[in-house]
Motif scaffolding. Structure first.
Motif, mmCIF file in Angstrom:
data_model
loop_
_atom_site.group_PDB
_atom_site.id
_atom_site.type_symbol
_atom_site.label_atom_id
_atom_site.label_comp_id
_atom_site.label_asym_id
_atom_site.label_seq_id
_atom_site.Cartn_x
_atom_site.Cartn_y
_atom_site.Cartn_z
ATOM 1 N N VAL A 238 0.736 -1.197 -0.128
ATOM 2 C CA VAL A 238 -0.015 -0.057 -0.105
ATOM 3 C C VAL A 238 0.941 1.243 0.042
ATOM 4 N N LEU A 239 0.730 2.021 -1.015
ATOM 5 C CA LEU A 239 1.276 3.417 -1.076
ATOM 6 C C LEU A 239 1.028 4.321 0.108
ATOM 7 N N PRO A 240 1.957 5.128 0.516
ATOM 8 C CA PRO A 240 1.767 6.196 1.612
ATOM 9 C C PRO A 240 0.940 7.243 0.875
ATOM 10 N N THR A 241 0.343 8.071 1.604
ATOM 11 C CA THR A 241 -0.283 9.189 1.101
ATOM 12 C C THR A 241 0.223 10.574 1.514
ATOM 13 N N ILE A 242 0.299 11.617 0.709
ATOM 14 C CA ILE A 242 0.647 12.821 0.948
ATOM 15 C C ILE A 242 -0.560 13.696 0.768
ATOM 16 N N LEU A 243 -0.726 14.599 1.818
ATOM 17 C CA LEU A 243 -1.796 15.392 1.453
ATOM 18 C C LEU A 243 -1.427 16.942 1.504
ATOM 19 N N LEU A 244 -1.648 17.434 0.658
ATOM 20 C CA LEU A 244 -1.169 19.090 0.405
ATOM 21 C C LEU A 244 -2.629 19.979 0.738
ATOM 22 N N VAL A 245 -2.397 20.562 1.927
ATOM 23 C CA VAL A 245 -3.433 21.448 2.236
ATOM 24 C C VAL A 245 -3.132 22.875 2.235
ATOM 25 N N ASP A 246 -3.690 23.728 1.540
ATOM 26 C CA ASP A 246 -3.320 24.956 1.107
ATOM 27 C C ASP A 246 -4.593 25.736 0.337
ATOM 28 N N ASP A 247 -4.870 26.580 0.836
ATOM 29 C CA ASP A 247 -6.119 27.522 -0.099
ATOM 30 C C ASP A 247 -5.464 28.137 -1.231
ATOM 31 N N ASP A 248 -4.173 28.199 -1.529
ATOM 32 C CA ASP A 248 -3.224 28.829 -2.521
ATOM 33 C C ASP A 248 -3.288 27.864 -3.676
ATOM 34 N N ALA A 249 -3.839 27.677 -4.706
ATOM 35 C CA ALA A 249 -3.938 26.826 -5.883
ATOM 36 C C ALA A 249 -2.245 26.624 -6.266
ATOM 37 N N PRO A 250 -1.798 27.957 -6.700
ATOM 38 C CA PRO A 250 -0.328 27.984 -7.141
ATOM 39 C C PRO A 250 0.647 27.192 -6.093
ATOM 40 N N THR A 251 0.504 27.457 -4.728
ATOM 41 C CA THR A 251 1.253 26.823 -3.928
ATOM 42 C C THR A 251 1.172 25.366 -4.154
ATOM 43 N N ARG A 252 -0.272 24.766 -3.978
ATOM 44 C CA ARG A 252 -0.025 23.305 -4.143
ATOM 45 C C ARG A 252 0.359 22.900 -5.564
ATOM 46 N N TYR A 253 0.170 23.442 -6.596
ATOM 47 C CA TYR A 253 0.760 23.240 -7.676
ATOM 48 C C TYR A 253 2.271 23.116 -7.462
ATOM 49 N N LEU A 254 2.797 24.051 -7.090
ATOM 50 C CA LEU A 254 4.541 23.886 -7.039
ATOM 51 C C LEU A 254 4.830 22.900 -5.928
ATOM 52 N N MET A 255 4.020 22.297 -4.973
ATOM 53 C CA MET A 255 4.376 21.264 -4.237
ATOM 54 C C MET A 255 4.210 19.992 -5.062
ATOM 55 N N GLN A 256 2.883 19.893 -5.878
ATOM 56 C CA GLN A 256 3.025 18.833 -6.813
ATOM 57 C C GLN A 256 4.160 18.642 -7.613
ATOM 58 N N ARG A 257 4.641 19.934 -8.327
ATOM 59 C CA ARG A 257 5.636 19.701 -9.255
ATOM 60 C C ARG A 257 6.938 19.244 -8.465
ATOM 61 N N ALA A 258 7.146 19.638 -7.512
ATOM 62 C CA ALA A 258 8.229 19.088 -6.593
ATOM 63 C C ALA A 258 8.157 17.534 -6.246
ATOM 64 N N LEU A 259 6.916 17.009 -5.935
ATOM 65 C CA LEU A 259 6.683 16.078 -5.755
ATOM 66 C C LEU A 259 7.038 14.928 -7.183
ATOM 67 N N ARG A 260 6.683 15.480 -8.203
ATOM 68 C CA ARG A 260 6.764 14.703 -9.213
ATOM 69 C C ARG A 260 8.428 14.612 -9.577
ATOM 70 N N ARG A 261 8.926 15.684 -9.612
ATOM 71 C CA ARG A 261 10.474 15.829 -9.669
ATOM 72 C C ARG A 261 11.031 14.968 -8.919
ATOM 73 N N LEU A 262 10.743 14.510 -7.654
ATOM 74 C CA LEU A 262 11.269 13.750 -6.876
ATOM 75 C C LEU A 262 10.879 12.347 -6.976
ATOM 76 N N GLN A 263 9.874 12.038 -7.860
ATOM 77 C CA GLN A 263 9.416 10.816 -8.390
ATOM 78 C C GLN A 263 8.879 9.915 -7.003
ATOM 79 N N VAL A 264 8.085 10.667 -6.336
ATOM 80 C CA VAL A 264 7.671 10.050 -5.062
ATOM 81 C C VAL A 264 6.727 8.781 -5.233
ATOM 82 N N ARG A 265 6.627 7.775 -4.649
ATOM 83 C CA ARG A 265 5.874 6.781 -4.714
ATOM 84 C C ARG A 265 5.093 6.866 -3.421
ATOM 85 N N ALA A 266 3.832 7.742 -3.904
ATOM 86 C CA ALA A 266 2.884 7.852 -2.853
ATOM 87 C C ALA A 266 1.670 8.352 -3.784
#
Length: 139
Positions: A4-32
């Motif tokens: 079972v994959l772990p889960t990462i929950l990004l909680v922020d009302d600012d969509a650009p902030t969530r997008y940048l965190m998503q992008r960082a996670l993709r770059r890191l190729q996280v398995r989550a």
């Protein structure tokens, strides 16, 4: 054997902030599994659903902003401590904030695992994962 994959929950009302965190996670190729919430109420519902989905919920890393509408990060933290023990055991909440208010920071530190300043770049995200969810980085 299915893991079972772990889960990462990004909680922020600012969509650009969530997008940048998503992008960082993709770059890191996280398995989550990566989920997003725009406020504390959505985040609390997501955490509750995560914990109800299995008798043995997978690890959950919550990256939480403090200043949000509906339910802010501090309110989320105050509700989260009342979740079932099994849920609290697998959940690590990291407050990611630009809030300079020392009182708010002190309250957040008392209820969260860690508090880190915004903005959180790719290196900061990688460091948090190494520290709190290393399984998401393993190949």
């Amino acid at each position: 054997m299915s893991h079972v994959l772990p889960t990462i929950l990004l909680v922020d009302d600012d969509a650009p902030t969530r997008y940048l965190m998503q992008r960082a996670l993709r770059r890191l190729q996280v398995r989550a599994q990566v989920l997003e919430a725009e406020d504390g109420a959505q985040a609390l519902a997501a955490v509750q659903a995560h914990c109800r989905a299995s008798d043995q919920p997978s690890s959950l890393l919550v990256l939480l902003d403090l200043n949000m509408p509906v339910m802010d990060g501090l309110e989320f933290l105050e509700h989260q401590v009342h979740l079932p023990q099994i849920c609290r055991q697998v959940t690590a909440v990291i407050v990611v904030t630009g809030t300079p208010d020392p009182k708010e920071q002190a309250r957040a530190r008392a209820l969260a695992v860690d508090l880190v300043p915004k903005p959180l770049g790719p290196d900061g995200v990688a460091e948090l994962l190494r520290r709190y969810l290393p399984v998401a980085l393993s190949a």
